[in-house]
Motif scaffolding. Sequence first.
Motif, PDB file in Angstrom:
ATOM      1  N   ALA A 166       0.856  -1.184   0.000  1.00 58.36           N
ATOM      2  CA  ALA A 166       0.000   0.000   0.000  1.00 58.36           C
ATOM      3  C   ALA A 166       0.889   1.230   0.000  1.00 58.36           C
ATOM      4  CB  ALA A 166      -0.920  -0.014   1.221  1.00 58.36           C
ATOM      5  N   ARG A 167       0.269   2.408  -0.088  1.00 57.88           N
ATOM      6  CA  ARG A 167       1.047   3.646  -0.075  1.00 57.88           C
ATOM      7  C   ARG A 167       1.857   3.783   1.203  1.00 57.88           C
ATOM      8  NH1 ARG A 167      -3.969   6.708  -2.202  1.00 57.88           N
ATOM      9  NH2 ARG A 167      -3.633   6.775  -4.455  1.00 57.88           N
ATOM     10  N   ARG A 168       1.314   3.257   2.284  1.00 59.95           N
ATOM     11  CA  ARG A 168       2.030   3.295   3.560  1.00 59.95           C
ATOM     12  C   ARG A 168       1.665   2.062   4.371  1.00 59.95           C
ATOM     13  NH1 ARG A 168      -2.064   6.888   3.456  1.00 59.95           N
ATOM     14  NH2 ARG A 168      -3.729   6.668   5.013  1.00 59.95           N
ATOM     15  N   GLN A 169       2.566   1.679   5.235  1.00 62.53           N
ATOM     16  CA  GLN A 169       2.338   0.521   6.087  1.00 62.53           C
ATOM     17  C   GLN A 169       1.305   0.848   7.152  1.00 62.53           C
ATOM     18  OE1 GLN A 169       5.906  -0.965   7.857  1.00 62.53           O
ATOM     19  NE2 GLN A 169       4.920  -2.737   8.797  1.00 62.53           N
ATOM     20  N   ARG A 170       0.461  -0.129   7.440  1.00 64.02           N
ATOM     21  CA  ARG A 170      -0.540   0.028   8.498  1.00 64.02           C
ATOM     22  C   ARG A 170      -0.056  -0.714   9.744  1.00 64.02           C
ATOM     23  NH1 ARG A 170      -5.766   1.650   7.227  1.00 64.02           N
ATOM     24  NH2 ARG A 170      -6.061   2.227   5.048  1.00 64.02           N
ATOM     25  N   PRO A 171       0.329   0.026  10.789  1.00 65.11           N
ATOM     26  CA  PRO A 171       0.901  -0.608  11.981  1.00 65.11           C
ATOM     27  C   PRO A 171      -0.020  -1.633  12.632  1.00 65.11           C
ATOM     28  CG  PRO A 171       1.235   1.769  12.028  1.00 65.11           C
ATOM     29  CD  PRO A 171       0.295   1.493  10.901  1.00 65.11           C
ATOM     30  N   ASP A 172      -1.341  -1.440  12.477  1.00 59.37           N
ATOM     31  CA  ASP A 172      -2.290  -2.341  13.130  1.00 59.37           C
ATOM     32  C   ASP A 172      -2.707  -3.510  12.250  1.00 59.37           C
ATOM     33  OD1 ASP A 172      -3.560  -0.708  11.313  1.00 59.37           O
ATOM     34  OD2 ASP A 172      -5.399  -0.505  12.496  1.00 59.37           O
ATOM     35  N   PHE A 177       3.744  -6.430   5.531  1.00 60.66           N
ATOM     36  CA  PHE A 177       3.883  -5.331   4.581  1.00 60.66           C
ATOM     37  C   PHE A 177       5.072  -5.558   3.643  1.00 60.66           C
ATOM     38  CE2 PHE A 177       5.799  -1.140   3.556  1.00 60.66           C
ATOM     39  CZ  PHE A 177       4.758  -0.617   2.813  1.00 60.66           C
ATOM     40  N   ARG A 178       4.885  -5.226   2.364  1.00 62.72           N
ATOM     41  CA  ARG A 178       5.958  -5.196   1.383  1.00 62.72           C
ATOM     42  C   ARG A 178       5.955  -3.802   0.760  1.00 62.72           C
ATOM     43  NH1 ARG A 178       6.307  -9.029   3.912  1.00 62.72           N
ATOM     44  NH2 ARG A 178       6.788 -11.190   3.331  1.00 62.72           N
ATOM     45  N   PRO A 179       7.113  -3.210   0.526  1.00 62.47           N
ATOM     46  CA  PRO A 179       7.161  -1.804   0.130  1.00 62.47           C
ATOM     47  C   PRO A 179       6.742  -1.504  -1.304  1.00 62.47           C
ATOM     48  CG  PRO A 179       9.365  -2.721   0.212  1.00 62.47           C
ATOM     49  CD  PRO A 179       8.456  -3.761   0.762  1.00 62.47           C
ATOM     50  N   ALA A 181       5.334  -3.342  -5.451  1.00 61.75           N
ATOM     51  CA  ALA A 181       4.707  -4.458  -6.164  1.00 61.75           C
ATOM     52  C   ALA A 181       5.696  -5.572  -6.472  1.00 61.75           C
ATOM     53  CB  ALA A 181       4.061  -3.949  -7.456  1.00 61.75           C
ATOM     54  N   LEU A 182       6.933  -5.208  -6.782  1.00 61.74           N
ATOM     55  CA  LEU A 182       7.936  -6.211  -7.140  1.00 61.74           C
ATOM     56  C   LEU A 182       8.274  -7.110  -5.962  1.00 61.74           C
ATOM     57  CD1 LEU A 182       9.728  -7.247  -9.409  1.00 61.74           C
ATOM     58  CD2 LEU A 182      11.481  -5.602  -8.692  1.00 61.74           C
ATOM     59  N   SER A 183       8.525  -6.521  -4.807  1.00 60.74           N
ATOM     60  CA  SER A 183       8.841  -7.341  -3.635  1.00 60.74           C
ATOM     61  C   SER A 183       7.635  -8.160  -3.197  1.00 60.74           C
ATOM     62  CB  SER A 183       9.341  -6.458  -2.489  1.00 60.74           C
ATOM     63  OG  SER A 183       8.371  -5.494  -2.123  1.00 60.74           O
ATOM     64  N   LEU A 184       6.445  -7.628  -3.392  1.00 59.81           N
ATOM     65  CA  LEU A 184       5.237  -8.383  -3.073  1.00 59.81           C
ATOM     66  C   LEU A 184       5.135  -9.615  -3.965  1.00 59.81           C
ATOM     67  CD1 LEU A 184       2.532  -8.389  -1.408  1.00 59.81           C
ATOM     68  CD2 LEU A 184       1.502  -7.273  -3.399  1.00 59.81           C
ATOM     69  N   ALA A 185       5.360  -9.431  -5.270  1.00 62.83           N
ATOM     70  CA  ALA A 185       5.258 -10.542  -6.210  1.00 62.83           C
ATOM     71  C   ALA A 185       6.298 -11.617  -5.926  1.00 62.83           C
ATOM     72  CB  ALA A 185       5.406 -10.024  -7.643  1.00 62.83           C
ATOM     73  N   ARG A 186       7.471 -11.213  -5.499  1.00 64.09           N
ATOM     74  CA  ARG A 186       8.529 -12.183  -5.186  1.00 64.09           C
ATOM     75  C   ARG A 186       8.143 -13.072  -4.008  1.00 64.09           C
ATOM     76  NH1 ARG A 186      13.099  -7.643  -5.675  1.00 64.09           N
ATOM     77  NH2 ARG A 186      13.722  -7.942  -7.872  1.00 64.09           N
ATOM     78  N   ASP A 187       7.303 -12.549  -3.113  1.00 66.45           N
ATOM     79  CA  ASP A 187       6.986 -13.259  -1.880  1.00 66.45           C
ATOM     80  C   ASP A 187       5.606 -13.902  -1.882  1.00 66.45           C
ATOM     81  OD1 ASP A 187       9.443 -12.613  -0.875  1.00 66.45           O
ATOM     82  OD2 ASP A 187       8.743 -10.908   0.315  1.00 66.45           O
ATOM     83  N   CYS A 188       4.950 -13.967  -3.038  1.00 71.18           N
ATOM     84  CA  CYS A 188       3.634 -14.601  -3.082  1.00 71.18           C
ATOM     85  C   CYS A 188       3.488 -15.425  -4.352  1.00 71.18           C
ATOM     86  CB  CYS A 188       2.515 -13.565  -2.975  1.00 71.18           C
ATOM     87  SG  CYS A 188       2.249 -12.568  -4.456  1.00 71.18           S
ATOM     88  N   GLU A 189       2.435 -16.220  -4.385  1.00 70.78           N
ATOM     89  CA  GLU A 189       2.118 -17.031  -5.566  1.00 70.78           C
ATOM     90  C   GLU A 189       0.745 -16.678  -6.126  1.00 70.78           C
ATOM     91  OE1 GLU A 189       4.026 -21.126  -3.923  1.00 70.78           O
ATOM     92  OE2 GLU A 189       2.815 -19.837  -2.623  1.00 70.78           O
ATOM     93  N   LEU A 190      -0.069 -16.015  -5.314  1.00 73.24           N
ATOM     94  CA  LEU A 190      -1.354 -15.471  -5.757  1.00 73.24           C
ATOM     95  C   LEU A 190      -1.283 -13.966  -5.580  1.00 73.24           C
ATOM     96  CD1 LEU A 190      -3.980 -17.827  -4.062  1.00 73.24           C
ATOM     97  CD2 LEU A 190      -3.409 -17.734  -6.475  1.00 73.24           C
ATOM     98  N   LEU A 191      -1.366 -13.232  -6.675  1.00 69.98           N
ATOM     99  CA  LEU A 191      -1.291 -11.772  -6.597  1.00 69.98           C
ATOM    100  C   LEU A 191      -2.663 -11.190  -6.901  1.00 69.98           C
ATOM    101  CD1 LEU A 191       0.374  -9.195  -6.271  1.00 69.98           C
ATOM    102  CD2 LEU A 191       0.884  -9.306  -8.726  1.00 69.98           C
ATOM    103  N   PHE A 192      -3.276 -10.610  -5.878  1.00 65.55           N
ATOM    104  CA  PHE A 192      -4.597 -10.002  -6.018  1.00 65.55           C
ATOM    105  C   PHE A 192      -4.429  -8.490  -6.188  1.00 65.55           C
ATOM    106  CE2 PHE A 192      -5.482 -13.876  -3.627  1.00 65.55           C
ATOM    107  CZ  PHE A 192      -6.601 -14.380  -4.284  1.00 65.55           C
ATOM    108  N   VAL A 193      -4.989  -7.943  -7.259  1.00 64.65           N
ATOM    109  CA  VAL A 193      -4.886  -6.517  -7.537  1.00 64.65           C
ATOM    110  C   VAL A 193      -6.188  -5.847  -7.131  1.00 64.65           C
ATOM    111  CG1 VAL A 193      -4.465  -4.768  -9.298  1.00 64.65           C
ATOM    112  CG2 VAL A 193      -3.312  -6.985  -9.450  1.00 64.65           C
ATOM    113  N   THR A 194      -6.117  -5.018  -6.081  1.00 66.22           N
ATOM    114  CA  THR A 194      -7.287  -4.285  -5.594  1.00 66.22           C
ATOM    115  C   THR A 194      -6.976  -2.794  -5.461  1.00 66.22           C
ATOM    116  OG1 THR A 194      -6.713  -4.703  -3.260  1.00 66.22           O
ATOM    117  CG2 THR A 194      -8.144  -6.305  -4.332  1.00 66.22           C
ATOM    118  N   ALA A 195      -5.884  -2.349  -6.083  1.00 68.59           N
ATOM    119  CA  ALA A 195      -5.447  -0.953  -5.966  1.00 68.59           C
ATOM    120  C   ALA A 195      -6.375  -0.019  -6.733  1.00 68.59           C
ATOM    121  CB  ALA A 195      -4.018  -0.810  -6.496  1.00 68.59           C
ATOM    122  N   ALA A 196      -6.400   1.238  -6.320  1.00 72.80           N
ATOM    123  CA  ALA A 196      -7.184   2.250  -7.033  1.00 72.80           C
ATOM    124  C   ALA A 196      -6.607   2.477  -8.416  1.00 72.80           C
ATOM    125  CB  ALA A 196      -7.173   3.550  -6.236  1.00 72.80           C
ATOM    126  N   GLY A 197      -7.460   2.895  -9.350  1.00 80.16           N
ATOM    127  CA  GLY A 197      -6.992   3.215 -10.686  1.00 80.16           C
ATOM    128  C   GLY A 197      -6.396   4.611 -10.737  1.00 80.16           C
TER     129      GLY A 197
END
Length: 306
Positions: A166-172, A177-179, A181-197
């Motif tokens: 996300a734009r910023r990490q949510r402490p709660d 958290f991954r900073p 999209a690239l690091s997120l994709a490296r650490d998952c096998e299912l990538l769900f896109v729910t970001a704003a356009g």
Amino acid sequence: MTRPRILSLADLKPQDMARRLEEDYHVLRDIGGAADVEAVVTAGNVGLSAAQMERLPALRLIAVNGVGVDAVDLAEAARRGIIVTTTPDVLSLAVAEMALALALAAGRQVVQGDRFVRAGDWGRGGKLGLGTSVLERRAGILGYGRIGRRLADLLRGMGMEVSYTARRQRPDAPDSFRPDALSLARDCELLFVTAAGGAETRGLVGAEVLAALGPQGIVVNVARGPVVDAAALAEALRSGAIAGAGLDVFDDEPDVPQPLLDAPNCVLTPHIGSATVQARRAMAQLVLDNLAAHFAGKPLPTPYEA
């Protein structure tokens, strides 16, 4: 009592909600005769452009039946002091549910299996290839807004490991958290896109992100079409760089690129993420509530906040 005149560029559903709009307001459908209206009802994919706003000098409210505002000229609305409202929260579960359905359909070959049976291949002794488990995968959510968080709740409830960007990490947040999209994709096998356009997220999921997701990966997009680079996705599906995809949204709806139509490992649906009776009725109710508040001079229930 004279009913207020409004311009409606999108239909409310179910039909009983459309009837309520007609009962409460004098509804115009043609912008050509709507110069005096204070309110416009539109949809996320229809929006309202600066040129259209210029033809509506009395406009004070844009009531969007949905959460997408990328088709609304927000800068022009702000310049003129026009308030934009959306229908948040009430569609989050429906869209999250659709994302999960697309992931399951892509991984377990639901659509291919349906075609296989209907074509008579099963009856002729044919064998459908093996699918892949979805619930035994690590999930990544690109966009941790209302829909993303609701989806994360569903995935965690089924025992899945979830991370997010996300734009910023949510402490709660209960998820990792991954900073980016690239690091997120490296650490998952299912990538769900729910970001704003919008311009900030256009092409966010491109060739590099898809390569990082890997040959066992599945990408699901229930956000906005342009967030995923369609050409890069088609090539990744063709080459086997990823295993599959589930898409409910596209760049130029209802036109879908031919390479995606030709990809057997891509499940396609016609932007129906929020298309349940329950969600659409709740969305329509919020539109009606915002209109009623505007004409009564009361605070609007759900003004859009960037």
